[in-house]
Each structure stands twice: as structure tokens, then as C-alpha cells.
Design a protein around this motif. Structure first.
Motif, short mmCIF file in Angstrom:
data_model
loop_
_atom_site.label_atom_id
_atom_site.label_comp_id
_atom_site.label_asym_id
_atom_site.label_seq_id
_atom_site.Cartn_x
_atom_site.Cartn_y
_atom_site.Cartn_z
N LEU A 132 21.54 43.66 91.51
CA LEU A 132 21.61 42.20 91.67
C LEU A 132 21.81 41.78 93.12
CD1 LEU A 132 23.92 41.41 88.61
CD2 LEU A 132 21.43 41.17 88.73
N ASP A 133 22.01 42.74 94.01
CA ASP A 133 22.26 42.39 95.40
C ASP A 133 20.97 42.22 96.19
OD1 ASP A 133 24.37 41.88 97.34
OD2 ASP A 133 23.67 43.67 98.39
N GLN A 134 19.84 42.48 95.57
CA GLN A 134 18.55 42.31 96.23
C GLN A 134 18.08 40.85 96.09
OE1 GLN A 134 17.25 44.81 98.01
NE2 GLN A 134 19.03 46.01 97.38
N PRO A 135 17.30 40.35 97.06
CA PRO A 135 16.76 38.98 96.94
C PRO A 135 16.03 38.78 95.61
CG PRO A 135 16.31 39.88 99.12
CD PRO A 135 16.87 41.01 98.31
N GLU A 136 15.28 39.81 95.19
CA GLU A 136 14.64 39.84 93.89
C GLU A 136 15.20 41.05 93.16
OE1 GLU A 136 12.26 38.55 90.81
OE2 GLU A 136 12.48 37.56 92.77
N PRO A 137 16.01 40.86 92.10
CA PRO A 137 16.66 41.99 91.42
C PRO A 137 15.66 43.10 91.08
CG PRO A 137 17.49 39.93 90.54
CD PRO A 137 16.36 39.56 91.47
N THR A 138 16.04 44.34 91.35
CA THR A 138 15.19 45.49 91.08
C THR A 138 15.80 46.33 89.96
OG1 THR A 138 16.31 46.80 92.78
CG2 THR A 138 14.34 45.58 93.45
N TRP A 139 14.94 46.98 89.19
CA TRP A 139 15.37 47.73 88.01
C TRP A 139 15.09 49.22 88.16
CZ3 TRP A 139 17.65 45.65 83.56
CH2 TRP A 139 17.74 44.24 83.53
N THR A 140 16.01 50.02 87.64
CA THR A 140 15.86 51.47 87.60
C THR A 140 16.24 51.95 86.21
OG1 THR A 140 16.47 51.69 89.94
CG2 THR A 140 16.63 53.68 88.59
N VAL A 141 15.49 52.90 85.66
CA VAL A 141 15.88 53.53 84.40
C VAL A 141 16.39 54.92 84.74
CG1 VAL A 141 13.54 54.41 83.93
CG2 VAL A 141 15.19 54.15 82.06
N LYS A 142 17.49 55.30 84.11
CA LYS A 142 18.13 56.59 84.42
C LYS A 142 18.52 57.28 83.12
CE LYS A 142 21.87 58.56 87.22
NZ LYS A 142 22.93 58.27 88.23
N HIS A 143 18.16 58.55 83.03
CA HIS A 143 18.60 59.37 81.91
C HIS A 143 19.46 60.51 82.44
CE1 HIS A 143 18.24 62.83 79.09
NE2 HIS A 143 18.49 61.88 78.21
N VAL A 144 20.70 60.57 81.98
CA VAL A 144 21.62 61.62 82.39
C VAL A 144 21.66 62.67 81.29
CG1 VAL A 144 24.00 62.19 82.98
CG2 VAL A 144 23.00 60.04 83.77
N GLY A 145 21.29 63.90 81.64
CA GLY A 145 21.26 64.98 80.67
C GLY A 145 22.58 65.72 80.59
N GLY A 146 22.54 66.85 79.94
CA GLY A 146 23.75 67.64 79.73
C GLY A 146 24.22 68.33 81.00
N ALA A 147 25.52 68.63 81.01
CA ALA A 147 26.12 69.33 82.14
C ALA A 147 25.80 70.82 82.07
CB ALA A 147 27.63 69.11 82.14
#
Length: 217
Positions: free
Chosen positions: A58-73
Motif C-alpha cells: 500500500l506504500d506505492q503510488p499504485e498498490p502492487t500485488w504479490t502472491v507468495k506460497h511458503v512451503g515446508g521447513a
């Protein structure tokens, strides 16, 4: 893969931590204001449920989106002996329609958070990121302007660095070495291993505030 450690610090000492990080990292801080949505798969997407996080900067002039998948340790004797959590991770930039897409695929919103604070990005063997943020919850769906802290007076500190199966030992060593400089203010450990507030934090913060910070490494 990524290496990650976490810790907590009282909000009253965050300014001192920022001074210390400024000296250690040698770069300017970046503001952090991220709306995080945790999505979980529905029963139509397989027997094993999966989870993805949609992150909106939300800190960008135009909000940017990222998708993240966190796998197993990483598991095994080697994983137990190192000071950081090493886990698989995949992320990608996506369009603002990502939430609609995942809903259409059968993913449902599990919970959402708003993280507000600052971060430092610097090179030390690997690209290390340090984020310091207040974690907030929304009283109603997507109401980021009404978010309230989950733990008032406490902020989360996270140190992460990308790694591969070939170099994770080297990356963990670099992260651990850096974290030693923060020890007077907070203790960083594997996520889920809580060590609480460091007793020396108040004295260390007072010293940092009086001399204006540390020395660039």
C-alpha cells in the motif's frame, strides 16, 4: 528457499533499533505498509489443503500485488542444528485481479493482516531483508484504515534471505552473524520459538539514543 528468523521488541525501543540498523546496513530504510490476505484452498482442490498469501504493498503510488506460497521447513538433524528456519518459498508479482482469480479457483479468505513499519534491504553474502512492523487486524473485511494492533506495544522483527539447497549453510551463517549485532536489543530465533523481550533492551536503547547509532559494517 529462504532463511528466516524472527523476534519481538517493545515499541518504545523501535527508534533505537532503527538507529542501530541504519548504522549496520548502511542504506536508507523503506516504509512498510502491507495488506496481507491468507487464502486456503477449498475441498475441490485436492485432499491436501494449500495456503497462499496475497500481499498488497500500500506504500506505492499504485498498490502492487504479490502472491507468495511458503512451503515446508527443511527437516533432519542438519536442520535442527542451524540457527535459522530454512523453508521453500515461491513468489510472483500479480495483477490487482489476483484475489478474484483465487476465489474463482476455490480459495477462501482465512484471515487478513495489516503490517505497518519499515524495512532495510542490503547485501551481505546474500540479499538480506530486515523488517520491523506492527501487526494489525481488521474489525471488518478489508477495512485497512480501521486496523488495530494485535499486540499493542510489541512489534515483530523478521530477518530473511534467499537461499538454495547448495548455499543455505553459508546464508544461515551470514544471517546469524548479522543478528549477533542486534542481540542487546532483541533475540532472533526460528519462527515459533518465542524468547520474549530481551532484559538488556532498555539499557541498550538508552545507549544508542545517546550516541546516535552504530558503525556501518
Amino acid at each position: 528457499m529462504e532463511c528466516v528468523v524472527q523476534g519481538i521488541i517493545e515499541t518504545q525501543h523501535v527508534e533505537a533499533l532503527e538507529i542501530l540498523l541504519q548504522g549496520l546496513c548502511g542504506v536508507q530504510r523503506e516504509r512498510l505498509r502491507v495488506h496481507e490476505l491468507c487464502l486456503k484452498s477449498g475441498p475441490n482442490l485436492g485432499v491436501v489443503s494449500s495456503e497462499v498469501r496475497l500481499l498488497c504493498d500500500l506504500d506505492q503510488p499504485e498498490p502492487t500485488w504479490t502472491v507468495k506460497h511458503v512451503g515446508g521447513a527443511m527437516r533432519g538433524a542438519g536442520a535442527e542444528q542451524i540457527n535459522a528456519l530454512v523453508r521453500t518459498m515461491v513468489e510472483s508479482k500479480v495483477s490487482k485481479n489476483a484475489l478474484r482469480l483465487f476465489n474463482a479457483l476455490g480459495y477462501k479468505l482465512d484471515h487478513e493482516l495489516l503490517k505497518v513499519g519499515f524495512s532495510f534491504h542490503f547485501q551481505r553474502v546474500a540479499q538480506i531483508t530486515v523488517s520491523v512492523s506492527s501487526v494489525n487486524k481488521m474489525p471488518k473485511l478489508h477495512a485497512v484504515d480501521e486496523a488495530v494492533p494485535i499486540t499493542p506495544g510489541i512489534q515483530i522483527v523478521e530477518v530473511t534471505a534467499p537461499a538454495t539447497p547448495e548455499n543455505y549453510n553459508e546464508i544461515v551463517a551470514a544471517v546469524s552473524s548479522f543478528c549477533e549485532y542486534l542481540a542487546p536489543l532483541l533475540h532472533l530465533s526460528k519462527p515459533g520459538v518465542s524468547t520474549g523481550v530481551v532484559p538488556t533492551a532498555a539499557a541498550a536503547a538508552a545507549s544508542l539514543m545517546s550516541d546516535g547509532g552504530g558503525t556501518t559494517l
